[in-house]
Design a protein around this motif. Structure first.
Motif, short mmCIF file in Angstrom:
data_model
loop_
_atom_site.label_atom_id
_atom_site.label_comp_id
_atom_site.label_asym_id
_atom_site.label_seq_id
_atom_site.Cartn_x
_atom_site.Cartn_y
_atom_site.Cartn_z
N ASP A 88 0.81 -1.21 0.00
CA ASP A 88 0.00 0.00 0.00
C ASP A 88 0.85 1.27 0.00
N ASP A 89 2.00 1.21 0.68
CA ASP A 89 2.86 2.39 0.76
C ASP A 89 3.90 2.44 -0.35
N GLY A 90 3.92 1.44 -1.23
CA GLY A 90 4.83 1.45 -2.36
C GLY A 90 6.26 1.09 -2.06
N THR A 91 6.56 0.47 -0.90
CA THR A 91 7.95 0.20 -0.53
C THR A 91 8.42 -1.23 -0.81
N LEU A 92 7.51 -2.12 -1.18
CA LEU A 92 7.88 -3.48 -1.56
C LEU A 92 7.07 -3.87 -2.78
N ALA A 93 7.77 -4.20 -3.86
CA ALA A 93 7.10 -4.56 -5.11
C ALA A 93 7.64 -5.89 -5.59
N TRP A 94 6.80 -6.63 -6.31
CA TRP A 94 7.21 -7.95 -6.79
C TRP A 94 6.54 -8.23 -8.13
N ILE A 95 7.16 -9.14 -8.89
CA ILE A 95 6.62 -9.52 -10.18
C ILE A 95 7.05 -10.94 -10.53
N TRP A 96 6.14 -11.71 -11.12
CA TRP A 96 6.52 -13.00 -11.71
C TRP A 96 6.29 -12.92 -13.21
#
Length: 207
Positions: A165-173
């Protein structure tokens, strides 16, 4: 004071459940209640797994549990500043093999965690396991009052991604046309996004 009240107060004093707590509870449920039973219980309705194509876990998980559940342990846990998203990664072992896993967890409205993506791969030997999981939280320092947007670049194939929600952890597969896939997680360190998990899974062998 009743025993139930004492247990409730002790749980409150221990603080809110962490993603490591959730991983350990997930593991215990797999050992006591059955592997796939636990996978279903701890997954969101739209959680994703790979076969090797992306699939809805709740739709494809077997109904029958194996006689011996896989064993796994969180070695590293990366958590957003606001504590809404975490990525746990570590080794797994079973009687005929070993490997690693990476799991994305999201905190639910009731304060508990459920996983939204789970994947891994086999290895000739399991990854090292520290005595206690190494937990790293994203920085809560935001230049100019907000986090600079994260980018992952473009690659062919199907993909799914998320961000706290705060944009500090992002991930992608990403799953490439040949069935190989990658998983990447990036954590805000106060100045930039840092890649903290990068998994590469080879395409399945031709039958």
């Amino acid at each position: 004071m009743s025993a139930a009240l004492m247990m409730l107060l002790a749980a409150h004093a221990a603080g809110p459940e962490t993603a490591v707590d959730a991983e350990r509870a997930f593991y215990r449920a797999a050992q006591t209640d059955g592997q796939w039973t636990a996978f279903r219980r701890f997954a969101t309705d739209d959680a994703v797994m790979f076969t090797p194509q992306p699939v809805r876990a709740q739709e494809v998980l077997p109904k029958k549990d194996p006689p011996i559940a896989v064993q796994w342990w969180p070695a590293h846990s990366y958590v957003s500043c606001d504590g809404t998203v975490a990525v746990n990664t570590g080794p797994w072992v079973r009687p005929n093999g070993s490997g690693y896993f990476s799991t994305v967890w999201e905190r639910q409205a009731d304060g508990h965690w459920k996983w939204v993506m789970d994947h891994g791969d086999g290895l000739s030997a399991p990854r090292p396991l520290p005595e206690e999981p190494k937990v790293r939280r994203a920085a809560c320092k935001f230049p100019r009052g907000k986090v600079v947007g994260v980018t992952f670049g473009e690659e062919p194939g199907e993909h799914g991604q998320g961000i706290s929600d705060d944009g500090t952890l992002a991930w992608i597969w990403r799953v490439r046309p040949d069935g190989s896939r990658t998983f990447t997680a990036r954590l805000w360190n106060g100045r930039k996004f840092e890649t903290v998990v990068r998994d590469e899974v080879a395409a399945p062998a031709a039958s």
